[in-house]
Structure formats: structure tokens, C-alpha cells
Design an enzyme around this catalytic site. Sequence first.
Site, PDB file in Angstrom:
ATOM      1  CE1 TYR A  33       1.079  -0.358   4.414  1.00 60.45           C
ATOM      2  CE2 TYR A  33       0.068   1.806   4.404  1.00 60.45           C
ATOM      3  CZ  TYR A  33       0.865   0.863   5.021  1.00 60.45           C
ATOM      4  OH  TYR A  33       1.444   1.138   6.219  1.00 60.45           O
ATOM      5  NE  ARG A  52       6.681   4.363   0.623  1.00 59.93           N
ATOM      6  CZ  ARG A  52       6.345   5.216   1.587  1.00 59.93           C
ATOM      7  NH1 ARG A  52       7.235   5.567   2.495  1.00 59.93           N
ATOM      8  NH2 ARG A  52       5.127   5.707   1.652  1.00 59.93           N
ATOM      9  NE  ARG A 100      -6.046 -19.476   4.434  1.00 60.66           N
ATOM     10  CZ  ARG A 100      -5.114 -20.186   5.048  1.00 60.66           C
ATOM     11  NH1 ARG A 100      -4.909 -21.444   4.708  1.00 60.66           N
ATOM     12  NH2 ARG A 100      -4.373 -19.647   5.998  1.00 60.66           N
ATOM     13  CE  LYS A 149       3.020   3.332   3.200  1.00 58.82           C
ATOM     14  NZ  LYS A 149       3.094   3.393   4.655  1.00 58.82           N
ATOM     15  CD  GLU A 182       9.621   2.085  10.511  1.00 56.24           C
ATOM     16  OE1 GLU A 182       9.529   3.045   9.742  1.00 56.24           O
ATOM     17  OE2 GLU A 182       9.491   0.903  10.146  1.00 56.24           O
ATOM     18  CG  LEU A 207       8.210   2.730   4.827  1.00 53.23           C
ATOM     19  CD1 LEU A 207       8.027   1.466   3.981  1.00 53.23           C
ATOM     20  CD2 LEU A 207       6.860   3.381   5.083  1.00 53.23           C
TER      21      LEU A 207
HETATM   22  C1  LIG Z   1       6.149   2.063   9.569  1.00 52.13           C
HETATM   23  C2  LIG Z   1       6.150   3.407   8.926  1.00 52.13           C
HETATM   24  N1  LIG Z   1       7.262   4.166   8.991  1.00 52.13           N
HETATM   25  C3  LIG Z   1       7.308   5.395   8.441  1.00 52.13           C
HETATM   26  C4  LIG Z   1       6.211   5.942   7.804  1.00 52.13           C
HETATM   27  C5  LIG Z   1       6.294   7.307   7.207  1.00 52.13           C
HETATM   28  O1  LIG Z   1       6.327   7.214   5.809  1.00 52.13           O
HETATM   29  P1  LIG Z   1       5.761   8.377   4.881  1.00 52.13           P
HETATM   30  O2  LIG Z   1       6.506   9.616   5.240  1.00 52.13           O
HETATM   31  O3  LIG Z   1       6.053   7.907   3.525  1.00 52.13           O
HETATM   32  O4  LIG Z   1       4.309   8.488   5.175  1.00 52.13           O
HETATM   33  C6  LIG Z   1       5.041   5.184   7.702  1.00 52.13           C
HETATM   34  C7  LIG Z   1       3.860   5.723   7.020  1.00 52.13           C
HETATM   35  O5  LIG Z   1       2.778   5.207   7.102  1.00 52.13           O
HETATM   36  C8  LIG Z   1       5.014   3.880   8.268  1.00 52.13           C
HETATM   37  O6  LIG Z   1       3.906   3.117   8.199  1.00 52.13           O
END
Ligand SMILES: Cc1ncc(COP(=O)(O)O)c(C=O)c1O
Length: 286
Positions: A33, A52, A100, A149, A182, A207
Site C-alpha cells: 500500500y 516506493r 487459499r 510497505k 521507527e 520504512l
Molecule cells: C512504519 C512506517 N514508517 C514510516 C512511515 C512514514 O512514511 P511516509 O513519510 O512515507 O508516510 C510510515 C507511514 O505510514 C510507516 O507506516
Amino acid sequence: MTRISYLNGEFIDHDKAFVHIEDRGFQFADAVYEGIAFFNGKILDLGPHMVRLKRSLSELSIQFDVEGSNLEAAMEKLIARNDLSEGFIYLQISRGRAPRNYAFPNPPVKPTVVLTVSPLDMKAIQERQKNGVKIILVEENRWSRPDIKSTSLLGNILAKEAAWQADAYEAVYVDRDGFVTEGTSSNIWMITRDDILLTRKTDGAILAGVTRGSMMKAVSGVEQRRFTREELLAAKAAFLTGTTTFVMPVVQIDGEKIGDEKPGPLLEKLVKIYADYIKAETGFGG
Ligand SMILES: Cc1ncc(COP(=O)(O)O)c(C=O)c1O
């Protein structure tokens, strides 16, 4: 006005937008996503989001032609159809519908593509930026590929719920070795006592946030390295970045004050740098 969403090329009533029960996104979180913001009807940072997205799809071998699918036009149409000026686009692509089975469907099936838009509460965001937010630190317990993501977000969900139960805005992960990774939906930055702006490298443990990337370009001299829980707790200031988080000052970590009671000039400046960036890119803001 009827809320409209996008499903596999069609614009439909949001309440009638259904995906099959054997969709692999539903059964296995076998999906990727993106969360994308728009202001004045203009999509922010579309390029980095698409880069990304392509990387996430490729890492999971989901065969979907991002370029050929004209997602940008679909997003623009959806913004217009919902008559929104500022908001959030949720884009999800699952591997598709198949009986499945853990192994990928062979031959591959058509991926399921979903787009929704919702308004962004800019007032609430700006209020939080003014006052700063509380965060909690939690044990890193997600799968080892947070650089993708993917919609496998159970760890993130549980941690965010723990934060909300603790009256905090975000939960930030600390790995087994004591290094901060994070937030559940944001990247974290800190400013050291000697004014070094630090954020973790995109080393596979986080991420690669698009907001992080935009801030990196807007601010010079950012040091990218791991930092420990102790370094964070001793920081002069800290903040989060994310698409719906923007640049968000942190004023409390696990109940302990960090920096001043309210975001000081350093953090105010960083908040403004990002607001100016949005204005330059989309014309939004005073
Ligand atoms: C785990 C995680 N880290 C960092 C971010 C920040 O990413 P972005 O600046 O692209 O929204 C997100 C955004 O949803 C996230 O889910």
C-alpha cells in the site's frame, strides 16, 4: 454527497466497494500500500510514492504494471469526484484473488487495486504540531522486512493501540540491541545536545518514509545513523515525520519530558520548513 472509491478500474459508491473473500490481501495480508497526501487538490510527492510502490511490489513479486495502469489519473479523478481539497489517498494492491494456498497462484492472477480518499483534519494536525505529542517506546516485534510497505501491520496495530491506551500519539520501536527503529506509522528524528540532526539510515530496519526523504532534501547536514533509546531520551528535541503526521514535535517519551514543555524554536523551524515545502509544491497554506 456519495463517497466514491476506486476498485479495479471502476469508480463506485464507497459502501458498495467489495473485494472477494478469497482475495489474498484479505486472507494473508499479501498486499502492498501507499498513503499519499494532497493539498489544493494536488498530489504531494507522487514520484517518490510511486518509486516506493514499485519497489514494494517487486520485493513481493506482485506483477502489476504501475506505469501502464494510470494510477495518477485515477487518483486525480477520485479527488475530484469526492470534491476534496486536502486529504489522504489510500492505495492498496493485493496479489489478487485465488483459492487459499500459501504459494503464489500460478499462473499469476490479476492484482486487486483499491483507492480511497478521505479528508485530512488540518486543524487537528496544526494543533498537535503547536503542542507537541507524547510517544511511548515499545519492543520491536515486527517481521524483519519493514522496508516493504506491506499490509502485514498487526505489530504496528498492537503498538499503536498501546500508545492510544497510554494517551500517547505514537509508539516507537526499539530493537533488541537498544537501537530506535521507527514509529508504527512514522519515522523518528532527534536533535543532539550539540545540535546534530539525526535520523536512522534506511538500513532495512525501517520504512523509507517519503516525508523523511522530503525533509532530508529540505534540511542540510542531516546525519543518518542508528541511535539508542538512551541517546533519544537525552536528546535536546525529537520529532516524527510521516504523510499524515507531517513534522510532529515530540514533548514526552514514556512519561518523561523531552526538551521544553512545548515545542521550542528549533522544532517550530522544522515544522515551518515542511509547511513551506507543501506550499511550494502545492500552493497550500497561508
Ligand atoms: C512504519 C512506517 N514508517 C514510516 C512511515 C512514514 O512514511 P511516509 O513519510 O512515507 O508516510 C510510515 C507511514 O505510514 C510507516 O507506516
